[in-house]
Write a protein that holds these residues in place. Structure first.
Motif, PDB file in Angstrom:
ATOM      1  N   ASP A   1       0.819  -1.218   0.000  1.00 41.30           N
ATOM      2  CA  ASP A   1       0.000   0.000   0.000  1.00 41.30           C
ATOM      3  C   ASP A   1       0.849   1.263   0.000  1.00 41.30           C
ATOM      4  N   ARG A   2       1.897   1.243  -0.802  1.00 44.36           N
ATOM      5  CA  ARG A   2       2.759   2.400  -0.997  1.00 44.36           C
ATOM      6  C   ARG A   2       2.701   2.818  -2.463  1.00 44.36           C
ATOM      7  N   ASP A   3       2.864   4.109  -2.717  1.00 46.37           N
ATOM      8  CA  ASP A   3       2.995   4.596  -4.086  1.00 46.37           C
ATOM      9  C   ASP A   3       4.444   4.393  -4.510  1.00 46.37           C
TER      10      ASP A   3
ATOM     11  N   PRO B   1       4.222   8.009  -9.407  1.00 47.71           N
ATOM     12  CA  PRO B   1       3.748   6.719  -8.875  1.00 47.71           C
ATOM     13  C   PRO B   1       3.244   5.844 -10.013  1.00 47.71           C
TER      14      PRO B   1
ATOM     15  N   ARG C   1       1.759  -0.377  -7.359  1.00 47.13           N
ATOM     16  CA  ARG C   1       1.344  -0.484  -5.963  1.00 47.13           C
ATOM     17  C   ARG C   1       1.180  -1.956  -5.608  1.00 47.13           C
TER      18      ARG C   1
ATOM     19  N   PRO D   1       3.505  -6.194  -7.761  1.00 45.48           N
ATOM     20  CA  PRO D   1       2.629  -5.022  -7.708  1.00 45.48           C
ATOM     21  C   PRO D   1       1.722  -4.899  -8.933  1.00 45.48           C
TER      22      PRO D   1
ATOM     23  N   ASP E   1       9.960   3.969  -3.202  1.00 43.12           N
ATOM     24  CA  ASP E   1       8.886   4.781  -2.661  1.00 43.12           C
ATOM     25  C   ASP E   1       9.049   6.205  -3.174  1.00 43.12           C
TER      26      ASP E   1
END
Length: 402
Positions: free
Chosen positions: A135-137, A159, A162, A171, A207
């Protein structure tokens, strides 16, 4: 996704706040180990260092050549400064830090699909806690090699992918079925490179959120790739300071930076050829993020360092540098000290053949997408490293109890 912008390096000043701001800019400029070396070169050249060409290095030893010099590879950077009039036999003071960060690397044949989602196939690089990456860009950065042998840095802060919370490591980046060469086509188009000219590529996820100060008193730095950009930034700054002010005339040394990656030239032989000096009297520090006392683990946290308390050291031989710089220090056990998190620190020590001291910066979550360390420690470490890199503490040879 657009080509990564080139930002001009801002030299650190004597202000701790300016130093933190410069580190935040450094982190943003270094999304991959290849970008890290390129940014290190820009900063060295801004400080007056110049490259050693292959023909020059293959000739005679360069040890008598005064000034700042460097050798750069794909993910490895070696730099040193020899003050004018430095006599033979002056020992090396080596600052060593790794350029790679634990994270997720893009696998060969990266384009995949599952349940109607387009995915990018990745693999962990180092001991990666997957929960720290969900749950990170995330962006994608790295380098591509072209048919003529040249390489190009690629990536941006856009971004692009994800990793969902229940993901196993691949991802998401779109909907539909897998498209052959979809990722590489996107990257080459954004970099204005002919897709058919690409012969190889190395890509990593990063990130995209910038590092920030956190806490009621803004005493923590939280951001990506703190392991090991915090160490490398301090080492680069210390080397630049050593070149600016020169060594202690009463105890001269030759300061050296070794920013090492997955490969690179044989360190011991390269240093001897470059500086004209062998290992006699040489001393190195291996720099890394060190596990701090964890608030949820009071038993095992007892005795571990805390953010804000200065460098964490396992040997008193670095204590003299801290005291010379007026910097507080903390004790850490050798097993928890500053060996490279990817296992390269111990190999570095063996390859170098000189005493290596563990020096760390206390922090949390070093292998997650975003780690935490003490903002005050960044300038404290740099001051201690500058003291280490500018004077020979010949009378501090004996181990003393901490």
């Amino acid at each position: 996704m657009t080509a990564a912008p080139v930002r001009s390096a801002r030299p650190a000043t004597g202000s701790p706040g300016d130093h933190v701001d410069d580190l935040i800019a450094f982190i943003q400029d270094c999304p991959s180990p290849w970008h890290t070396v390129a940014e290190g070169v820009r900063r060295l050249e801004r400080s007056g260092f110049r490259a050693v060409c292959d023909q020059e290095f293959q000739g005679q030893d360069l040890g008598g050549d005064a000034g700042g010099r460097y050798l750069a590879g794909a993910d490895t950077l070696i730099a040193w400064y020899t003050a004018p009039g430095t006599p033979p036999g002056v020992p090396l003071r080596i600052l060593a830090a790794h350029t790679h960060a634990a994270g997720l690397r893009v696998r060969p044949g990266p384009d995949g699909a599952d349940a109607g989602w387009r995915r990018i196939r990745v693999a962990p690089h180092g001991p990666v806690p997957m929960s720290g990456w969900t749950d990170r860009d995330l962006g994608i950065s790295g380098r591509i090699t072209l048919a003529d042998g040249s390489s190009r840095l690629v990536g941006s802060d856009e971004p692009l992918v994800r990793l969902p919370a229940r993901g196993a490591g691949d991802p998401l980046w779109g909907l539909g079925g897998a498209q052959r060469d979809g990722l590489l086509s996107r990257i080459t188009a954004d970099a204005d490179v002919d897709f058919y000219e690409v012969r190889d590529w190395e890509l990593t996820l990063h990130d995209v959120q910038p590092a920030v100060l956190l806490g009621a008193d803004r005493e923590f730095l939280v951001g990506p790739r703190l392991d090991n950009l915090v160490s490398l930034h301090s080492a680069l700054t210390a080397l630049a300071q050593a070149a600016r002010y020169g060594p202690d005339p009463g105890a001269p040394v030759v300061p050296v930076l070794v920013a090492y990656g997955s490969g690179g030239p044989p360190i011991h032989r390269t240093l001897r050829r470059a500086t004209g000096r062998g290992p006699a009297g040489a001393l190195a520090v291996a720099l890394d993020l060190t596990a701090a006392a964890h608030p949820d683990d009071p038993v095992h946290g007892d005795g571990r360092p805390l953010p804000g308390g200065g460098p964490a050291i396992a040997s008193t031989r670095f204590r003299a540098s801290c005291e010379r710089a007026g910097v507080p220090w903390q004790r850490t056990a050798p097993a928890g000290a500053a060996h490279c998190a990817l296992g390269q620190g111990a190999r570095f020590a063996n390859r170098l053949g000189v005493p290596v001291l563990d020096v760390g910066t206390a922090g949390l979550s070093p292998h997650s997408a975003r780690g935490l360390c003490g903002a005050a420690d960044l300038w404290l470490l740099t001051r201690a490293l500058t003291a280490f890199a500018t004077a020979d503490h010949a009378d501090d040879r004996e181990e003393k109890g901490l």
